[in-house]
Design a protein around this motif. Structure first.
Motif, PDB file in Angstrom:
ATOM      1  N   PHE A 225       0.863  -1.306   0.054  1.00  0.00           N
ATOM      2  CA  PHE A 225       0.100   0.100   0.101  1.00  0.00           C
ATOM      3  C   PHE A 225       0.727   1.165   0.011  1.00  0.00           C
ATOM      4  CE2 PHE A 225      -2.773   3.283   1.822  1.00  0.00           C
ATOM      5  CZ  PHE A 225      -3.659   3.175   1.275  1.00  0.00           C
ATOM      6  N   GLU A 226       2.020   1.353   0.724  1.00  0.00           N
ATOM      7  CA  GLU A 226       2.942   2.423   0.797  1.00  0.00           C
ATOM      8  C   GLU A 226       3.462   2.633  -0.550  1.00  0.00           C
ATOM      9  OE1 GLU A 226       1.944   0.815   4.488  1.00  0.00           O
ATOM     10  OE2 GLU A 226       2.900  -0.218   2.997  1.00  0.00           O
ATOM     11  N   GLU A 227       3.599   1.899  -1.213  1.00  0.00           N
ATOM     12  CA  GLU A 227       4.022   1.909  -2.645  1.00  0.00           C
ATOM     13  C   GLU A 227       3.097   2.681  -3.917  1.00  0.00           C
ATOM     14  OE1 GLU A 227       6.712  -1.058  -4.603  1.00  0.00           O
ATOM     15  OE2 GLU A 227       5.327  -2.187  -3.352  1.00  0.00           O
ATOM     16  N   LEU A 228       1.907   2.879  -3.298  1.00  0.00           N
ATOM     17  CA  LEU A 228       0.920   3.750  -4.097  1.00  0.00           C
ATOM     18  C   LEU A 228       0.761   5.239  -3.931  1.00  0.00           C
ATOM     19  CD1 LEU A 228      -2.070   1.028  -3.669  1.00  0.00           C
ATOM     20  CD2 LEU A 228      -0.398   0.959  -5.300  1.00  0.00           C
ATOM     21  N   GLN A 229       0.464   5.652  -4.941  1.00  0.00           N
ATOM     22  CA  GLN A 229       0.141   7.247  -4.835  1.00  0.00           C
ATOM     23  C   GLN A 229      -1.407   7.608  -4.811  1.00  0.00           C
ATOM     24  OE1 GLN A 229       3.092   7.924  -8.332  1.00  0.00           O
ATOM     25  NE2 GLN A 229       3.379   9.693  -7.234  1.00  0.00           N
ATOM     26  N   PRO A 230      -2.033   8.210  -3.649  1.00  0.00           N
ATOM     27  CA  PRO A 230      -3.219   8.303  -3.826  1.00  0.00           C
ATOM     28  C   PRO A 230      -3.846   9.559  -4.719  1.00  0.00           C
ATOM     29  CG  PRO A 230      -2.082   9.582  -1.755  1.00  0.00           C
ATOM     30  CD  PRO A 230      -1.167   8.543  -2.427  1.00  0.00           C
ATOM     31  N   LEU A 231      -4.857   9.133  -5.411  1.00  0.00           N
ATOM     32  CA  LEU A 231      -5.382  10.202  -6.317  1.00  0.00           C
ATOM     33  C   LEU A 231      -6.812  10.662  -5.918  1.00  0.00           C
ATOM     34  CD1 LEU A 231      -4.725   8.404  -9.888  1.00  0.00           C
ATOM     35  CD2 LEU A 231      -3.233  10.008  -8.574  1.00  0.00           C
ATOM     36  N   GLY A 232      -7.107  10.598  -4.700  1.00  0.00           N
ATOM     37  CA  GLY A 232      -8.293  10.930  -4.264  1.00  0.00           C
ATOM     38  C   GLY A 232      -9.621   9.915  -4.309  1.00  0.00           C
ATOM     39  N   ILE A 233     -10.624  10.614  -3.597  1.00  0.00           N
ATOM     40  CA  ILE A 233     -11.834   9.692  -3.546  1.00  0.00           C
ATOM     41  C   ILE A 233     -12.790  10.287  -4.578  1.00  0.00           C
ATOM     42  CG2 ILE A 233     -13.724   8.812  -2.054  1.00  0.00           C
ATOM     43  CD1 ILE A 233     -11.970   8.974   0.112  1.00  0.00           C
ATOM     44  N   ILE A 234     -13.479   9.380  -5.503  1.00  0.00           N
ATOM     45  CA  ILE A 234     -14.206  10.038  -6.505  1.00  0.00           C
ATOM     46  C   ILE A 234     -15.504   9.166  -6.395  1.00  0.00           C
ATOM     47  CG2 ILE A 234     -14.680  10.133  -8.962  1.00  0.00           C
ATOM     48  CD1 ILE A 234     -11.578   9.981  -9.668  1.00  0.00           C
ATOM     49  N   ASP A 235     -16.583  10.099  -6.351  1.00  0.00           N
ATOM     50  CA  ASP A 235     -17.956   9.455  -6.536  1.00  0.00           C
ATOM     51  C   ASP A 235     -18.531   9.506  -7.716  1.00  0.00           C
ATOM     52  OD1 ASP A 235     -17.438   9.521  -3.449  1.00  0.00           O
ATOM     53  OD2 ASP A 235     -19.185  10.774  -3.078  1.00  0.00           O
ATOM     54  N   TYR A 236     -19.075   8.447  -8.008  1.00  0.00           N
ATOM     55  CA  TYR A 236     -19.794   8.371  -9.313  1.00  0.00           C
ATOM     56  C   TYR A 236     -20.888   7.274  -9.601  1.00  0.00           C
ATOM     57  CZ  TYR A 236     -16.881   4.627 -10.918  1.00  0.00           C
ATOM     58  OH  TYR A 236     -16.513   3.418 -11.094  1.00  0.00           O
ATOM     59  N   CYS A 237     -21.678   7.501 -10.479  1.00  0.00           N
ATOM     60  CA  CYS A 237     -23.001   6.714 -10.539  1.00  0.00           C
ATOM     61  C   CYS A 237     -23.113   6.122 -12.057  1.00  0.00           C
ATOM     62  CB  CYS A 237     -24.426   7.336 -10.215  1.00  0.00           C
ATOM     63  SG  CYS A 237     -25.753   6.449 -10.764  1.00  0.00           S
ATOM     64  N   SER A 238     -23.046   5.089 -12.224  1.00  0.00           N
ATOM     65  CA  SER A 238     -23.187   4.353 -13.635  1.00  0.00           C
ATOM     66  C   SER A 238     -24.525   3.300 -13.563  1.00  0.00           C
ATOM     67  CB  SER A 238     -21.961   3.576 -13.953  1.00  0.00           C
ATOM     68  OG  SER A 238     -22.097   2.861 -15.290  1.00  0.00           O
ATOM     69  N   ILE A 239     -25.308   3.346 -14.537  1.00  0.00           N
ATOM     70  CA  ILE A 239     -26.512   2.836 -14.603  1.00  0.00           C
ATOM     71  C   ILE A 239     -26.626   1.927 -15.855  1.00  0.00           C
ATOM     72  CG2 ILE A 239     -29.156   2.611 -14.500  1.00  0.00           C
ATOM     73  CD1 ILE A 239     -28.940   4.974 -12.635  1.00  0.00           C
ATOM     74  N   GLN A 240     -26.744   0.417 -15.847  1.00  0.00           N
ATOM     75  CA  GLN A 240     -26.857  -0.266 -16.910  1.00  0.00           C
ATOM     76  C   GLN A 240     -28.051  -1.315 -16.723  1.00  0.00           C
ATOM     77  OE1 GLN A 240     -23.206  -1.907 -18.569  1.00  0.00           O
ATOM     78  NE2 GLN A 240     -22.071  -0.969 -17.012  1.00  0.00           N
ATOM     79  N   GLY A 241     -29.294  -0.768 -17.316  1.00  0.00           N
ATOM     80  CA  GLY A 241     -30.676  -1.611 -17.112  1.00  0.00           C
ATOM     81  C   GLY A 241     -30.551  -1.614 -15.660  1.00  0.00           C
ATOM     82  N   SER A 242     -30.847  -2.716 -14.948  1.00  0.00           N
ATOM     83  CA  SER A 242     -31.210  -2.912 -13.635  1.00  0.00           C
ATOM     84  C   SER A 242     -30.114  -2.865 -12.900  1.00  0.00           C
ATOM     85  CB  SER A 242     -32.123  -4.042 -13.320  1.00  0.00           C
ATOM     86  OG  SER A 242     -31.229  -5.368 -13.662  1.00  0.00           O
ATOM     87  N   TYR A 243     -28.693  -2.813 -13.190  1.00  0.00           N
ATOM     88  CA  TYR A 243     -27.619  -2.797 -12.410  1.00  0.00           C
ATOM     89  C   TYR A 243     -27.202  -1.237 -12.050  1.00  0.00           C
ATOM     90  CZ  TYR A 243     -22.681  -3.799 -11.349  1.00  0.00           C
ATOM     91  OH  TYR A 243     -21.584  -4.040 -10.672  1.00  0.00           O
ATOM     92  N   ILE A 244     -27.341  -1.188 -11.105  1.00  0.00           N
ATOM     93  CA  ILE A 244     -27.177   0.407 -10.419  1.00  0.00           C
ATOM     94  C   ILE A 244     -25.704   0.492  -9.597  1.00  0.00           C
ATOM     95  CG2 ILE A 244     -27.915   2.338  -9.092  1.00  0.00           C
ATOM     96  CD1 ILE A 244     -30.652   1.212  -9.381  1.00  0.00           C
ATOM     97  N   ASP A 245     -24.777   1.032 -10.108  1.00  0.00           N
ATOM     98  CA  ASP A 245     -23.376   1.057  -9.545  1.00  0.00           C
ATOM     99  C   ASP A 245     -23.073   2.492  -8.976  1.00  0.00           C
ATOM    100  OD1 ASP A 245     -20.976  -0.023  -8.614  1.00  0.00           O
ATOM    101  OD2 ASP A 245     -20.146   0.173 -10.601  1.00  0.00           O
ATOM    102  N   ASN A 246     -23.316   2.673  -7.802  1.00  0.00           N
ATOM    103  CA  ASN A 246     -22.987   3.887  -7.153  1.00  0.00           C
ATOM    104  C   ASN A 246     -21.746   3.578  -6.361  1.00  0.00           C
ATOM    105  OD1 ASN A 246     -25.263   5.626  -8.088  1.00  0.00           O
ATOM    106  ND2 ASN A 246     -26.529   4.652  -6.424  1.00  0.00           N
ATOM    107  N   GLU A 247     -20.534   4.106  -6.631  1.00  0.00           N
ATOM    108  CA  GLU A 247     -19.354   3.758  -5.992  1.00  0.00           C
ATOM    109  C   GLU A 247     -18.642   5.033  -5.261  1.00  0.00           C
ATOM    110  OE1 GLU A 247     -17.853   0.193  -8.761  1.00  0.00           O
ATOM    111  OE2 GLU A 247     -16.521   1.892  -8.998  1.00  0.00           O
TER     112      GLU A 247
END
Length: 207
Positions: free
Chosen positions: A95-117
């Motif tokens: 984990f220490e080797e990773l560079q944080p790019l932040g937290i991004i909220d977004y929504c993607s809807i494909q038919g009945s599949y709702i992806d609120n990440e």
């Protein structure tokens, strides 16, 4: 088979409890995920490394996507998300080797599949040749590289197609080389805003 339990949140990121993965996407609950983008250098060129999703995936099979990504389970922290890298690509990253790019909220809807990440996004400067990756066949069918500047031009509309170069693992375990032009419709349909934000944040790390 035991169901995966995932913490669920409201839009303000207030924790509501837990739900299984199917219910999360049926009801559209907000949930935490881990995204890790790989960047490699070839002389003076910066290349993004992307995965080709397995045809076995229920959502978005055989589309190009984030290098490694997955849901955070109810008992996991963001730091635990780094397991996705070793599981999907077969290489060990801390984990220490990773560079944080932040937290991004977004929504993607494909038919009945709702992806609120609620996506916890990171960048990894990769020095391992993609030929040495050991792919998790249930998740990942192949690995490609793309010039970062071309990738940016694709999502800002300057290009309609860009070249990806890498390989796909066939059913018999052999590698088939990939060297072709692909358009936006061959990538997982994350919202354009997500791609543009990621591109901006990676560009800041490069510069």
């Amino acid at each position: 088979m035991e169901k995966e339990l995932i913490k669920i949140f409201d839009y303000a990121r207030n924790e509501l409890g837990v739900a299984d993965r199917e219910e999360v996407h049926k009801q559209g609950y907000w949930h935490e995920v881990f995204h890790c983008w790989f960047l490699s250098k070839d002389n003076n060129d910066n290349n993004l490394i992307l995965q080709l999703r397995s045809e076995r995936k229920k959502e978005n099979p055989r589309l190009y996507d984030i290098t490694a990504a997955g849901h955070l389970l109810a008992n996991e922290t963001v730091q635990d998300g780094v397991r996705e890298v070793s599981e999907e690509l077969g290489i060990n990253v801390t984990f220490e080797e990773l560079q944080p790019l932040g937290i991004i909220d977004y929504c993607s809807i494909q038919g009945s599949y709702i992806d609120n990440e609620i996506a916890n996004v990171f960048l990894y400067q990769c020095h391992v040749p993609i030929e040495e990756f050991i792919l998790q066949k249930e998740e990942v069918a192949g690995i490609v590289q793309v010039d970062f500047n071309y990738f940016r031009e694709l999502w800002t509309g300057s290009k309609d197609e860009i070249r990806v170069v890498g390989y796909e693992i066939k059913q018999d375990g052999s590698k088939e080389l990939i060297n072709k032009l692909v358009g936006r419709n061959q990538f997982v349909p994350h919202p354009d805003g997500y791609y543009k934000t990621i591109i901006q944040k990676i560009a800041e790390k490069i510069n």
